[in-house]
Design a protein around this motif. Structure first.
Motif, PDB file in Angstrom:
ATOM      1  N   LEU A  18       0.340  -1.145  -0.372  1.00 44.30           N
ATOM      2  CA  LEU A  18       0.186   0.307   0.506  1.00 44.30           C
ATOM      3  C   LEU A  18       0.835   1.472  -0.127  1.00 44.30           C
ATOM      4  O   LEU A  18       0.817   1.596  -0.536  1.00 44.30           O
ATOM      5  CB  LEU A  18      -0.789   0.133   1.279  1.00 44.30           C
ATOM      6  N   THR A  19       2.009   1.082   0.833  1.00 43.85           N
ATOM      7  CA  THR A  19       2.822   2.218   0.903  1.00 43.85           C
ATOM      8  C   THR A  19       3.974   2.894  -0.563  1.00 43.85           C
ATOM      9  O   THR A  19       3.945   3.750  -1.293  1.00 43.85           O
ATOM     10  CB  THR A  19       4.087   2.090   1.968  1.00 43.85           C
ATOM     11  N   TRP A  20       3.960   1.413  -1.061  1.00 44.38           N
ATOM     12  CA  TRP A  20       4.705   1.334  -2.660  1.00 44.38           C
ATOM     13  C   TRP A  20       3.516   2.116  -3.164  1.00 44.38           C
ATOM     14  O   TRP A  20       4.207   2.922  -4.377  1.00 44.38           O
ATOM     15  CB  TRP A  20       5.179   0.112  -2.913  1.00 44.38           C
ATOM     16  N   SER A 122       2.284  11.656   4.120  1.00 43.57           N
ATOM     17  CA  SER A 122       3.401  12.860   3.770  1.00 43.57           C
ATOM     18  C   SER A 122       4.434  12.149   3.349  1.00 43.57           C
ATOM     19  O   SER A 122       4.648  13.300   2.661  1.00 43.57           O
ATOM     20  CB  SER A 122       2.591  13.850   4.850  1.00 43.57           C
ATOM     21  N   LEU A 123       5.364  11.169   4.400  1.00 43.18           N
ATOM     22  CA  LEU A 123       6.772  10.569   4.293  1.00 43.18           C
ATOM     23  C   LEU A 123       6.569  10.080   2.358  1.00 43.18           C
ATOM     24  O   LEU A 123       7.211  10.886   1.806  1.00 43.18           O
ATOM     25  CB  LEU A 123       6.658   9.638   5.233  1.00 43.18           C
ATOM     26  N   ARG A 124       5.211   9.115   2.761  1.00 46.78           N
ATOM     27  CA  ARG A 124       5.260   9.018   1.195  1.00 46.78           C
ATOM     28  C   ARG A 124       5.105   9.654  -0.051  1.00 46.78           C
ATOM     29  O   ARG A 124       5.636   9.644  -0.994  1.00 46.78           O
ATOM     30  CB  ARG A 124       3.704   8.131   1.232  1.00 46.78           C
ATOM     31  N   GLU A 125       4.899  10.894   0.096  1.00 51.62           N
ATOM     32  CA  GLU A 125       4.619  12.492  -0.749  1.00 51.62           C
ATOM     33  C   GLU A 125       6.171  12.760  -1.320  1.00 51.62           C
ATOM     34  O   GLU A 125       6.619  13.095  -2.205  1.00 51.62           O
ATOM     35  CB  GLU A 125       3.896  12.885  -0.761  1.00 51.62           C
ATOM     36  N   ILE A 126       7.601  12.659  -0.151  1.00 53.37           N
ATOM     37  CA  ILE A 126       8.198  13.114  -0.361  1.00 53.37           C
ATOM     38  C   ILE A 126       9.015  11.542  -0.622  1.00 53.37           C
ATOM     39  O   ILE A 126      10.432  11.777  -2.059  1.00 53.37           O
ATOM     40  CB  ILE A 126       8.475  12.841   0.824  1.00 53.37           C
ATOM     41  N   VAL A 128       8.823   7.013  -1.679  1.00 54.81           N
ATOM     42  CA  VAL A 128       8.782   5.759  -0.979  1.00 54.81           C
ATOM     43  C   VAL A 128      10.184   5.217   0.023  1.00 54.81           C
ATOM     44  O   VAL A 128       9.897   4.483   1.016  1.00 54.81           O
ATOM     45  CB  VAL A 128       7.928   5.039  -1.618  1.00 54.81           C
ATOM     46  N   SER A 129      10.922   5.224  -0.596  1.00 53.10           N
ATOM     47  CA  SER A 129      12.740   4.725  -0.032  1.00 53.10           C
ATOM     48  C   SER A 129      12.405   5.309   1.514  1.00 53.10           C
ATOM     49  O   SER A 129      12.856   4.442   2.459  1.00 53.10           O
ATOM     50  CB  SER A 129      13.648   5.223  -0.457  1.00 53.10           C
ATOM     51  N   VAL A 134      11.976   3.816   7.587  1.00 53.03           N
ATOM     52  CA  VAL A 134      11.328   4.179   8.688  1.00 53.03           C
ATOM     53  C   VAL A 134      11.182   2.965   8.990  1.00 53.03           C
ATOM     54  O   VAL A 134      10.487   2.257  10.526  1.00 53.03           O
ATOM     55  CB  VAL A 134       9.921   5.154   8.537  1.00 53.03           C
ATOM     56  N   PHE A 135       9.529   1.911   8.410  1.00 54.75           N
ATOM     57  CA  PHE A 135       9.015   0.340   8.703  1.00 54.75           C
ATOM     58  C   PHE A 135      10.372  -0.054   9.356  1.00 54.75           C
ATOM     59  O   PHE A 135      10.458  -0.859  10.157  1.00 54.75           O
ATOM     60  CB  PHE A 135       8.991  -0.180   7.298  1.00 54.75           C
TER      61      PHE A 135
END
Length: 260
Positions: A18-20, A122-126, A128-129, A134-135
Motif C-alpha cells: 500500500l505504501t509502494w 505525507s512522508l510517502r509524498e516525499i 517511498v524509500s 522508517v519501517f
C-alpha cells in the motif's frame, strides 16, 4: 508467538504494498488505521475514567480526515487549533466538573491516533524509500531490543511502564538501527552518511519512546492490549505506536532540509 509471526507475514507485506502504491490506496488505508486507532484510544480513555462522551472526538476526527482526503492540507492546522480551543475551552467553562486530564486526553484524541497517522502519507509524498527506511528502523529496533534484552538485559528501562524492557535492550535497538541506516545509505546513497546515521539514531529513540508512551496509556487504564484486531499483536495502537512517533520525526527532518 505463532499468531504474532503469521500476522506479521500478512500485515507487513500489505503495508509495504500500500505504501509502494501510494495515492488513494495509501490515503484510504491511513484513514482506516486512524479511525481504528481513535476507537482504541477513546476506549482506553473510557477505562481510565478520562472520557465520557465519544461522539465529539469521533465527529471532529472524521471531519479532519475528510479534509485530509480532499487534499486541503492548508485547513488541517487551523482545524487542529480550533480543536485545541474547543477542548480546553470546555475545560474552562465546565471547571471543576471537567478535569484538565480529561480535556488533554480529548485533545490528544485528534493528535495522537489521527493526525500522526497522516504523516505516513505525507512522508510517502516525499519518497517511498524514506517510508521503507522508517519501517525497517522501527521493526529492527524492536527486534534488536528484544534479542539483546533477552540475552544481556539486567537494568530495567521503565519498570512501572514496561517491566520487560531493559537499558541493554534499548541500546541493542539503537545499534541495530545504526546498522540499518548504514545499509540504507550504501544502497540508496541518499543524503550523507553522518546525516543518515543521526536520523537512524533519533528515529530509533523516537520509536522506543512511542512504544513506552502507549504502554503508559494502557497502564493508566489497566489493560494489556489496546485492542484485539491483530492476532498476536493486540490492537492498531499496539502495532503502530512506534511509527506514530517515528514518522513525523523523519518527515520534518527531510522537509526542513536536515536530511535529504
Amino acid at each position: 508467538m505463532v499468531k504474532r509471526i503469521l500476522s506479521a507475514l500478512v500485515g507487513a507485506p500489505l503495508l509495504l504494498v500500500l505504501t509502494w502504491l501510494g495515492g488513494w490506496y495509501l490515503s484510504i488505508a491511513v484513514v482506516i488505521l486512524a479511525l481504528l486507532g481513535l476507537k482504541e484510544f477513546l476506549q482506553i480513555g473510557q477505562k481510565a475514567g478520562l472520557v465520557n462522551k465519544l461522539w465529539p472526538a469521533v465527529v471532529y476526527s472524521i471531519l479532519w480526515l475528510a479534509i485530509f482526503l480532499l487534499g486541503r492540507t492548508e485547513w488541517m492546522l487551523p482545524l487542529a487549533i480550533i480543536w485545541f480551543m474547543l477542548t480546553f475551552g470546555s475545560y474552562a467553562l465546565r471547571y471543576p466538573n471537567q478535569s484538565l486530564a480529561s480535556s488533554t486526553y480529548y485533545f490528544l484524541a485528534l493528535i495522537y491516533p489521527v493526525f500522526l497517522f497522516t504523516y505516513l502519507y505525507s512522508l510517502r509524498e516525499i519518497g517511498v524509500s524514506w517510508c521503507f527506511l522508517v519501517f525497517l528502523l522501527v521493526w529492527l529496533t524492536d527486534t534488536g531490543a528484544f534479542f539483546v534484552g533477552n540475552t544481556l538485559g539486567k537494568r530495567k528501562l521503565a519498570p512501572k511502564v514496561s517491566p520487560n524492557k531493559t537499558v541493554e535492550g534499548a541500546v541493542g535497538g539503537l545499534v541495530t538501527a545504526l546498522v540499518c541506516g548504514f545499509v540504507f545509505w550504501l544502497i540508496t546513497k541518499q543524503a550523507t552518511l553522518p546525516a543518515i546515521l543521526v536520523l537512524s539514531l533519533l528515529t530509533s529513540i523516537a520509536s522506543q519512546i512511542g512504544d513506552l508512551f502507549e504502554s503508559a496509556l494502557k497502564r493508566t487504564a489497566g489493560v494489556k492490549d489496546s485492542g484485539r484486531l491483530i492476532p498476536g499483536h493486540g490492537g492498531i495502537l499496539d502495532r503502530f505506536d512506534s511509527f506514530l512517533f517515528a514518522l513525523p520525526l523523519v518527515f520534518f527532518s527531510i522537509n526542513l532540509g536536515l536530511v535529504g
